[in-house]
Design an enzyme around this catalytic site. Structure first.
Site, PDB file in Angstrom:
ATOM      1  CB  CYS A   1      46.370  41.910 -52.136  1.00 49.93           C
ATOM      2  SG  CYS A   1      47.104  40.284 -51.660  1.00 49.93           S
TER       3      CYS A   1
ATOM      4  CG  HIS B   1      47.930  32.316 -63.312  1.00 48.70           C
ATOM      5  ND1 HIS B   1      46.470  32.933 -62.989  1.00 48.70           N
ATOM      6  CD2 HIS B   1      48.512  32.429 -62.212  1.00 48.70           C
ATOM      7  CE1 HIS B   1      46.457  33.280 -61.641  1.00 48.70           C
ATOM      8  NE2 HIS B   1      47.626  32.899 -61.177  1.00 48.70           N
TER       9      HIS B   1
ATOM     10  CG  ASP C   1      47.057  30.222 -59.192  1.00 49.26           C
ATOM     11  OD1 ASP C   1      45.901  30.372 -59.722  1.00 49.26           O
ATOM     12  OD2 ASP C   1      47.714  31.196 -58.938  1.00 49.26           O
TER      13      ASP C   1
ATOM     14  CG  HIS D   1      47.195  35.400 -56.285  1.00 46.72           C
ATOM     15  ND1 HIS D   1      46.095  35.200 -57.242  1.00 46.72           N
ATOM     16  CD2 HIS D   1      48.263  34.628 -56.883  1.00 46.72           C
ATOM     17  CE1 HIS D   1      46.354  34.502 -58.190  1.00 46.72           C
ATOM     18  NE2 HIS D   1      47.558  34.032 -57.984  1.00 46.72           N
TER      19      HIS D   1
ATOM     20  CG  HIS E   1      51.174  33.224 -59.232  1.00 48.97           C
ATOM     21  ND1 HIS E   1      50.676  32.289 -59.196  1.00 48.97           N
ATOM     22  CD2 HIS E   1      52.398  32.808 -59.234  1.00 48.97           C
ATOM     23  CE1 HIS E   1      50.912  31.044 -59.336  1.00 48.97           C
ATOM     24  NE2 HIS E   1      52.346  31.308 -59.393  1.00 48.97           N
TER      25      HIS E   1
ATOM     26  CD  GLU F   1      50.391  40.171 -53.402  1.00 44.84           C
ATOM     27  OE1 GLU F   1      50.624  39.076 -52.796  1.00 44.84           O
ATOM     28  OE2 GLU F   1      49.413  40.896 -53.659  1.00 44.84           O
TER      29      GLU F   1
ATOM     30  CG  HIS G   1      50.300  38.189 -48.808  1.00 45.81           C
ATOM     31  ND1 HIS G   1      49.482  38.245 -47.347  1.00 45.81           N
ATOM     32  CD2 HIS G   1      49.757  39.122 -49.383  1.00 45.81           C
ATOM     33  CE1 HIS G   1      48.611  39.305 -47.562  1.00 45.81           C
ATOM     34  NE2 HIS G   1      48.634  39.656 -48.661  1.00 45.81           N
TER      35      HIS G   1
END
Length: 579
Positions: free
Chosen positions: A122, A200, A202, A215, A225, A255, A258
């Site tokens: 990750c 992309h 970010d 992430h 993403h 993810e 998160h």
């Protein structure tokens, strides 16, 4: 504001690469200058990237939070003058990673360390996110969440992507009050899911195939993403087993955690461990990536437990076999600040340790109330080798108390009392059991995950591990350490809470959640705000069962119900241990 904070903690500086590179050779040594160790788990294997170069290993430590952005490893005048200090920071960073990754803590960039760094993982930092005083855990303020898939995988059908995302959030939904539903792309959704490559739009570009797989950001920003340069599959055992593709479901579960507020786990078997875990066994059969106990404890510490109902498929997009729950739920009462962080509302939230003691309260009770609680009566004369002892081998007061894997330990003056059940089995000098330990010990804390015994005195922390050969505790390398300056109080008690949080307490009304791995405070607040009615002067607690803990002041013992915030049975310490 939280999104800005998350961005700040993830971004790292690489402008000092030249100076940092000059250190790398000091910690590689061509394989002969450092011990070697083997990788901890074949389930994390990735044949596409067998190892990292020294330069990439250096960058890795910065990227994933092992070298804080504030520590540039460069002297004030811009020259590489303070090389010794920089070496110490770099070696400490390597050891932190090795401990986090579960490999030998050599302090060198040996082959095993670089191989571990090469594993797919990750992209979120491993460093814990600090919480400011008065703030709540990173969490959603509502229980019904929506997500939208804004762009798609070049490897999988839209239906497979939808199924994977629905199943992933369905697992989290099963163990919490949270409900998830998919809404069309372009809608106002809580969580926006995208597949992208390299830069992309970010702050965290992807790195191509291998390395970082995906992430996500903490609540309530909702950024999620996947790296579309990866070869993705959905539960295709053959492709996964042959390292031809990465299981989208396993990565989506991680993810998704998160996006709900979870950080990385140091339990290598947990879904929230940072390294990708292949979802096949040695025979090539698919192994479903279920949540582990560490994941469940962590998510329920934030949101509480769910109803236990099976999840149903998503109503949007025709996903089958998905896990997002869309059925209506009864209205629930908003949880307290205490419950939001410490997960007190459910009896089935358990410590990750085994409860060894069934509380054996003596027949003759010695109830106390009011100012007698934690007053420290009977604590005069501490410090000598015999002070703190009374007839029958009982201490007249205790300075610190903690359970461990086999026994409990009460510290008094210069002595330590080993307690089995409710009996003192041995009294000895602290220095005999803990060489080079401070006296007196102001607080003690056992970490069952790392196997470390932490002793606190003044503004210092000492970490010990038990030597089965010598039958004593030995100090970990790198200790003692100075406690972080933002702690702001002298530690007078410590405890491990029901959900695993390590709590340091002052003699007044302050407490802090502490992570010894990073030597960092992640939350500070008032005891009365989080633990209403808890008497002052708590020194430690026994391993809790359900919502009830047995707590110790300098000379008293009492039960505290974390759900009702009430005091139960009470006793004098010497009566409790039947001296």
């Amino acid at each position: 504001m939280r999104l800005i904070y998350v961005i700040a903690i993830l971004l790292v500086s690489t402008c000092q690469a030249g100076f940092f590179s000059s250190l790398v050779s000091r910690f590689t040594g061509g394989g002969n200058s450092s011990p070697s160790s083997s990788s901890s788990s074949s389930s994390f294997s990735n044949s596409r990237k067998p190892s990292l170069s020294d330069e990439k290993a250096r960058s890795y430590l910065q990227t994933f939070g092992y070298v804080p952005p504030s520590n540039s490893l460069q002297s004030r005048n811009g020259m590489a003058g303070d090389i010794q200090s920089a070496e110490q920071v770099f070696k400490s960073a390597i050891r932190k990673f090795q401990e986090f990754a579960g490999i030998a803590k050599t302090g060198f960039l040996d082959a095993a360390t670089k191989a571990k760094m090469a594993l797919s993982r990750c992209g979120v930092t491993d460093a814990p996110l600090a919480l400011t005083s008065g703030s709540s855990q990173f969490k959603w303020s509502k229980t019904r969440l929506t997500y939208s898939i804004e762009s798609w995988s070049s490897d999988l059908s839209k239906d497979d992507v939808r199924r994977a995302i629905s199943e992933a959030y369905g697992l989290w939904s099963k163990v919490t009050p949270l409900e998830f539903s998919e809404v069309p792309a372009g809608s106002t959704s809580d969580i926006k899911i995208r597949f992208g490559v390299r830069n992309h739009n970010d702050p965290w570009p992807f790195d191509g195939e291998g390395g970082v797989l995906a992430h996500a950001t903490m609540p309530e920003s909702g950024m999620f993403h996947f790296d579309d340069d990866e070869n993705w599959t959905y539960k295709d055992a053959r492709k996964i087993h042959n390292n031809e593709a990465t299981d989208l479901l396993a990565v989506a579960i991680h993810e998704g955690g998160h996006t709900l507020g979870l950080e990385h786990s140091r339990d290598e078997n947990a879904i929230m461990a940072p390294f990708y875990q292949k979802t096949t066994d040695s025979s090539g059969n698919y192994v479903y990536p279920n949540l582990k106990s560490d994941d469940i404890s962590a998510i329920q510490a934030i949101y509480g437990a769910g109803s236990g109902r099976s999840s149903s498929g998503s109503d949007f997009g025709g996903s089958s076999g998905g896990g997002s729950r869309t059925t209506a739920r009864p209205t629930t009462t908003t949880r307290s600040w205490f419950g939001r962080f410490f997960g007190d509302d459910d009896d089935d939230v358990r410590s990750r340790t085994t409860t060894r003691r069934t509380t054996l309260w003596p027949t003759t009770q010695s109830p106390f109330s009011g100012d007698d609680w934690g007053s420290g009566s009977g604590s005069s004369g501490r410090g000598g080798s015999s002070s703190g002892s009374s007839g029958g081998g009982c201490p007249s007061h205790i300075d610190a108390y903690t359970p461990s894997s086999s026994f409990s330990y009460a510290f008094s003056g210069s002595q330590v009392y080993t307690i089995s059940g409710t009996k003192v089995t041995k009294v000895q000098s602290i220095h005999d059991l803990f060489p080079s330990a401070p006296t007196p010990v102001n607080a003690a804390l056992w970490n069952p995950i790392s196997g470390s015994m932490l002793l606190f005195s003044s503004n210092r922390v000492y970490s010990y591990y038990f030597s089965n050969i010598r039958q004593i505790f030995q100090m970990d390398s790198g200790f003692p350490k100075t406690l972080p300056s933002d702690l702001g109080f002298s530690v007078s008690g410590a405890l491990r809470w029901i959900n695993g949080h390590q709590i340091l307490m002052s003699s007044g009304d302050e407490f802090a959640v502490y992570d010894e791995f990073w030597n960092q405070v992640t939350l500070k607040n008032r005891i009365s705000s989080y633990f209403p009615n808890l008497p002052r002067g708590v020194k430690g607690v026994e391993s809790p069962a359900g919502s009830v803990i047995t707590a110790f002041t300098s000379n008293q013992v009492f039960e505290y119900n974390s759900r009702t915030k009430s005091i139960g049975r009470q006793s004098g310490f010497s009566s409790y241990i039947a001296c």
